[in-house]
Scaffold this motif. Structure first.
Motif: not given
Ligand code: NAP
Ligand code: F7E
Length: 340
Positions: A194, A197, A201, A255-256, A259-260, A264, A266, A279, A328
């Motif tokens: 977290t 990422l 960003k 991670v998915d 990132a969402s 952003m 992946v 990205n 995150a």
């Protein structure tokens, strides 16, 4: 007023547990090691505004633990202090043994010497199940693979089960599966993801490097898990409990999800050590670095906490996606705030 001593109060769980016990009217003492930075802002605030006491001590130092028992005169001791990083325990195994086994023994023995009626919580771990296939519960076989887990298991057998059966002591283990929060240490995989990422960003970092993306963990919310620790010590007799959500996800899925939350997504390409996450612009923002692989891995953990639900009335309410989102957003917001 009941009195509690928490070792490891400066860690993730220690700070949440201190808050829970203060809310429940306890006089709370936290064992702290002397560090140049001193306790965190959260703990300093609990000290100033809520009367949390600090006692200097170290699990290596039996005299400091004896002194802590004399000062705190605890009705309840929560032994949360440990060298808690499984990966690091492969590199510094004697420290894991020294703190997580011998140190736990010193805490539990000194607590019972000071008052044999002290109720004691020992922070045991799902890592003790190691390679035992999931779902794991209180009856599952232990098969630890890391120095961390071997030390935790020896402490569990000797000082929890052993002291309970041989001395009639009130000692119980919470066998907790992974639990996370915005207060999680930065070198554990969830917080590393977290924080990295959020930095990516904001243009503060280029890439997140991880080890094994396929391992699965049962990740819950730490603030809910510490409530179970206290509930365990409120029972007439001591028993051990698995605390978990019963749902597992892979590191890649974590991670998915993170990132969402950060807007952003992946896109994964390749496999094994060549797997990368890109990205939308096609830039690699996640890659695999074998330096983060462990020499022996625990790849498949998911807990069955039905005993805790049945006997303690404990069950988790924060879902995986809520947990990832909370972490995150907390990291992103904090980075934005500190840049202002
Ligand atoms: P953490 O954030 O890493 O905190 C560990 C604590 O132990 C810190 O307060 C640290 O003090 C203290 N400590 C380390 N060595 C010590 C020593 N020699 N003497 C005194 N204190 C020492 O860990 P956590 O996530 O809160 O976990 C709490 C406990 O639960 C640990 O025993 C861990 O092994 C166990 N556990 C955690 C999880 C999880 O997913 N979080 C799951 C199962 C079990 P400093 O601040 O001075 O370093
Ligand atoms: O690793 C993999 C890694 O370090 C989780 C501690 O609280 O929970 C924690 O131990 C998984 C492992 O936690 C990276 O190989 C991939 O399989 O976040 P972790 P842990 O080892 O599960 C248990 C229950 C405890 O008791 C412990 O105290 O993620 N992984 N890539 C990575 N792990 C890290 N740290 N860093 C990586 O880059």
């Amino acid at each position: 007023m009941k009195r509690a001593l928490i070792t490891g109060v400066t860690g993730q769980d220690g700070s949440y547990l201190a808050e829970v016990l203060l809310d429940r009217g306890y006089d709370v003492y936290g064992l702290v090691r002397r560090t140049s930075g001193g306790p965190s802002d959260i703990l300093e605030q609990l000290h100033r505004t809520r009367g949390l006491h600090f006692i200097y001590g170290d699990l290596h130092d039996v005299a400091s633990l004896r002194r802590a028992m004399e000062i705190a005169k605890p009705d309840e001791v929560y032994n949360l202090a440990s060298q808690s990083h499984v990966g690091v325990s492969f590199e510094v195994p004697e420290d894991a043994w020294e703190v997580n086994y011998l140190g736990a023994g010193r805490v539990i023995t000194e607590a019972l010497k000071a008052n044999k009626a002290t109720r004691i919580y020992q922070a045991s771990s799902s890592e003790m199940f190691g390679t035992t296939p999931p779902p794991q519960n209180e009856l599952s076989a232990f098969a630890p693979v890391s120095p961390y887990a071997q030390a935790k298991l020896r402490a569990h057998k000797e000082y929890v089960v052993g002291y309970r059966e041989d001395k009639g002591a009130y000692v119980c283990s919470g066998i907790l599966f992974n639990h996370e929060s915005p207060r999680r240490g930065k070198h554990f995989v969830t917080r590393k993801i977290t924080l990295s990422l959020a930095k990516i960003k904001l243009g503060l970092q280029e890439r997140l490097e991880l080890g094994n993306l396929n391992v699965k963990r049962d990740w819950g919310y730490a603030k809910e898990y510490v409530v179970a620790m206290h509930t365990m010590l409120e029972r007439d007799s001591a028993e051990d409990f698995v605390i978990a959500t019963g749902v597992q996800h892979s590191v890649r899925e974590f991670v998915d999800a993170a990132a969402s939350v950060l807007g952003m997504p992946v896109l994964w390409e390749g496999s094994g050590v060549d797997e990368v996450g890109k990205n939308k612009k096609g830039e690699v923002i996640v890659s695999v670095n074998p330096k983060f692989f462990r020499s022996r891995e625990v790849s498949d953990l998911v807990g069955d906490a039905s005993k805790a639900k049945r006997i303690l009335g404990w069950e988790p309410s924060v879902s995986f996606s809520e947990l990832v989102s909370m972490m995150a957003k907390a990291d992103y917001d904090e980075l934005v705030r500190s840049a202002q």
